[in-house]
Motif scaffolding. Sequence first.
Motif, PDB file in Angstrom:
ATOM      1  N   ALA A  29       0.825  -1.209   0.000  1.00  0.00           N
ATOM      2  CA  ALA A  29       0.000   0.000   0.000  1.00  0.00           C
ATOM      3  C   ALA A  29       0.857   1.256   0.000  1.00  0.00           C
ATOM      4  N   LEU A  30       1.898   1.280   0.830  1.00  0.00           N
ATOM      5  CA  LEU A  30       2.731   2.471   0.932  1.00  0.00           C
ATOM      6  C   LEU A  30       3.623   2.655  -0.293  1.00  0.00           C
ATOM      7  N   VAL A  41      -4.811  -8.360   1.777  1.00  0.00           N
ATOM      8  CA  VAL A  41      -5.823  -8.090   2.795  1.00  0.00           C
ATOM      9  C   VAL A  41      -6.996  -9.054   2.660  1.00  0.00           C
ATOM     10  N   ALA A  42      -7.409  -9.330   1.435  1.00  0.00           N
ATOM     11  CA  ALA A  42      -8.554 -10.212   1.209  1.00  0.00           C
ATOM     12  C   ALA A  42      -8.307 -11.625   1.726  1.00  0.00           C
ATOM     13  N   ILE A  64      -5.111   0.021   5.458  1.00  0.00           N
ATOM     14  CA  ILE A  64      -4.283  -0.444   4.337  1.00  0.00           C
ATOM     15  C   ILE A  64      -5.006  -0.237   3.012  1.00  0.00           C
ATOM     16  N   VAL A  65      -6.293  -0.542   2.995  1.00  0.00           N
ATOM     17  CA  VAL A  65      -7.080  -0.415   1.766  1.00  0.00           C
ATOM     18  C   VAL A  65      -7.266   1.045   1.367  1.00  0.00           C
ATOM     19  N   THR A  72     -10.444   6.040   8.284  1.00  0.00           N
ATOM     20  CA  THR A  72      -9.683   4.822   8.567  1.00  0.00           C
ATOM     21  C   THR A  72      -8.475   5.130   9.444  1.00  0.00           C
ATOM     22  N   MET A  73      -7.871   6.299   9.258  1.00  0.00           N
ATOM     23  CA  MET A  73      -6.741   6.696  10.101  1.00  0.00           C
ATOM     24  C   MET A  73      -7.194   6.863  11.546  1.00  0.00           C
ATOM     25  N   ALA A  74      -8.348   7.512  11.727  1.00  0.00           N
ATOM     26  CA  ALA A  74      -8.872   7.728  13.072  1.00  0.00           C
ATOM     27  C   ALA A  74      -9.258   6.404  13.728  1.00  0.00           C
ATOM     28  N   TRP A  75      -9.830   5.506  12.952  1.00  0.00           N
ATOM     29  CA  TRP A  75     -10.206   4.185  13.485  1.00  0.00           C
ATOM     30  C   TRP A  75      -8.965   3.418  13.940  1.00  0.00           C
ATOM     31  N   LEU A  76      -7.925   3.444  13.115  1.00  0.00           N
ATOM     32  CA  LEU A  76      -6.713   2.721  13.491  1.00  0.00           C
ATOM     33  C   LEU A  76      -6.095   3.307  14.761  1.00  0.00           C
ATOM     34  N   GLU A  77      -6.090   4.640  14.870  1.00  0.00           N
ATOM     35  CA  GLU A  77      -5.523   5.236  16.085  1.00  0.00           C
ATOM     36  C   GLU A  77      -6.363   4.888  17.314  1.00  0.00           C
TER      37      GLU A  77
END
Length: 231
Positions: A29-30, A41-42, A64-65, A72-77
Amino acid sequence: MVGRLVGSAVGANSGLVFEHRCELATYHALRGDAAAAQAVVAAIEDPPLDWPGAPALPAWRAWIVDPRNPATMAWLERSLVGLNRPVERLSRARLAWLLGGWHAHCGRRADAIRLLELASSEYAATGAAGLLARVAVDLASVAERAVATGAPPGGRSGQVPASATGSSAPAEAALTATERRVAAAVAEGLSNQEVAARLSVSIKTVEFHLRNAYRKLGVRKRTELVRHLLR
């Protein structure tokens, strides 16, 4: 290396097998290879909820997706809060490091520094000296870029410096409570080992907080720190 781990059974009984796959997907991804990232991921199944790192894996996969999505950034944090068992400290550090690096890439210095400091603290607490050194390099790079652009190392874009508002708040206010305790103990003349014994932490943890105090206060050695605190 990660690709070889994914292709083996390493970590199958510990939960690391899930982290290895997420690491491989993150790598793709990066690098901008969204298709390869999504394919990995799948193939990642949900681990048992009591396995180390499991509470954060759904958020990690979502990020990642779609790494540029603020949601998604906030969820991961937010998921880092769920990694509160001793066995999960390395996972917590790793995800904080990933997020901090991504914030730095996107130019969000304050968020980058906050998360890289969290990663450093967790690595210091677990004695992961090699990983701590690598995060310290990233943290120093973010701070140096902030200085080069004229922005306060911990500040957000658009913040007004205290001097411009007439505020006389002491620089020590920027230190965390632990950084203040470490700095105060050093100002008393204690060695890093003595400070570690007093605060019941590792020497690596003391060194980490002392480096942060130096950076925030704009000093480079113990004598300068003492003079600053005695002003």
